[in-house]
Design an enzyme around this catalytic site. Structure first.
Site, PDB file in Angstrom:
ATOM      1  N   ASP A  74       0.768  -1.275  -0.137  1.00 56.01           N
ATOM      2  CA  ASP A  74      -0.606  -0.120   0.415  1.00 56.01           C
ATOM      3  C   ASP A  74       0.402   1.472   0.023  1.00 56.01           C
ATOM      4  O   ASP A  74       0.375   2.329   0.626  1.00 56.01           O
ATOM      5  CB  ASP A  74      -0.461   0.184   0.972  1.00 56.01           C
ATOM      6  CG  ASP A  74      -0.513   0.021   2.602  1.00 56.01           C
ATOM      7  OD1 ASP A  74       0.950  -0.259   2.700  1.00 56.01           O
ATOM      8  OD2 ASP A  74      -0.117  -0.314   3.832  1.00 56.01           O
ATOM      9  N   CYS A  77       5.068  -0.224   2.225  1.00 48.73           N
ATOM     10  CA  CYS A  77       5.654  -1.495   2.236  1.00 48.73           C
ATOM     11  C   CYS A  77       6.968  -1.600   2.700  1.00 48.73           C
ATOM     12  O   CYS A  77       7.120  -2.412   4.174  1.00 48.73           O
ATOM     13  CB  CYS A  77       5.623  -2.555   1.056  1.00 48.73           C
ATOM     14  SG  CYS A  77       6.590  -1.943   0.087  1.00 48.73           S
ATOM     15  N   HIS A 198       8.187  -3.791  -4.728  1.00 50.51           N
ATOM     16  CA  HIS A 198       7.945  -3.664  -2.890  1.00 50.51           C
ATOM     17  C   HIS A 198       8.940  -3.927  -2.786  1.00 50.51           C
ATOM     18  O   HIS A 198       9.412  -5.005  -3.208  1.00 50.51           O
ATOM     19  CB  HIS A 198       6.665  -5.134  -3.371  1.00 50.51           C
ATOM     20  CG  HIS A 198       5.844  -5.617  -2.270  1.00 50.51           C
ATOM     21  ND1 HIS A 198       5.245  -4.518  -2.090  1.00 50.51           N
ATOM     22  CD2 HIS A 198       5.943  -6.254  -1.953  1.00 50.51           C
ATOM     23  CE1 HIS A 198       4.550  -5.132  -0.983  1.00 50.51           C
ATOM     24  NE2 HIS A 198       5.031  -6.527  -0.201  1.00 50.51           N
TER      25      HIS A 198
END
Length: 222
Positions: A74, A77, A198
């Site tokens: 979101d 991370c 990510h």
């Protein structure tokens, strides 16, 4: 005409019966495999050159054992992974997503304060207008990167190691480290960087005995 309709009905019943027979075989074989696999083989493959312990512990081609803890993608991370790792190392209870997000936002704010405080100590990154950069990075959905990793090592006073999984071999590779000055007193928090930006938490490398102990604990619950 009536005979044809009865014939069609019989064919339909045969098809349905065959379908349920195949379904029965599938679930029977699946249950048999689950029953046999733990005693005959510790690991199964994940299709990417990795082996996976039944409890989520993975082994790469070099024999490194590790466990990936996924965090919510979101924008928080990196900070989620860091606070989750810090809590695990301190023996605190596993965080739920809400509390993890709150601590991640708090860490982000402290990291930005540290970046401003140390702005004259480094010039390896071209951040442009620092005030603009800091204001943008304070937003909870903005992805963090190298400057934030370095500042986080100062804020947490702990080393941080970043790993990737090589696409060709599936092996873990340590690509960079921050906060080496803290290594004498502490093991690094390890994070896994995925090539689309990510981060997940890479938990401590586990031994073969650890994997067996995890399975033993799981069996005791039943």
């Amino acid at each position: 005409m009536l005979i044809m309709e009865e014939s069609d009905m019989i064919n339909c019943l045969l098809v349905v019966a065959f379908f349920y027979y195949v379904l029965f075989l599938y679930f029977s074989i699946t249950r048999l495999v689950k029953f046999i696999l733990p005693s005959s083989s510790r690991f199964g493959g994940d299709g990417n050159g990795l082996s996976i312990c039944n409890e989520g512990v993975r082994i790469d081609g070099n024999g490194n054992e590790y466990k990936i803890t996924r965090v919510r993608p979101d924008g928080r991370c990196l900070f989620r992974a860091l606070v989750h790792g810090a809590c695990l190392r301190s023996g605190q209870a596993v965080l739920d997503e809400t509390r993890e997000g709150e601590l991640a936002d708090d860490l982000r704010a402290r990291v930005m304060d540290e970046l401003v405080r140390r702005k004259d100590e480094f010039d390896q990154w071209d951040l442009g207008d620092l005030d603009v950069y800091v204001q943008r990075m304070k937003k909870p959905t903005v992805w963090a990167g190298e400057p934030e990793l370095l500042m986080a090592s100062y804020v947490l006073q702990t080393p941080i190691s970043v790993f990737v999984i090589e696409s060709s071999s599936g092996n873990l590779r340590n690509i960079t480290n921050y906060g080496q000055e803290y290594e004498e007193n502490d093991q690094p928090i390890k994070v896994l960087f995925l090539n689309y930006g990510h981060y997940d938490l890479l938990e401590e490398f586990l031994s073969d005995i650890s994997c067996q102990n995890l399975r033993a604990k799981k069996r005791k619950k039943f």
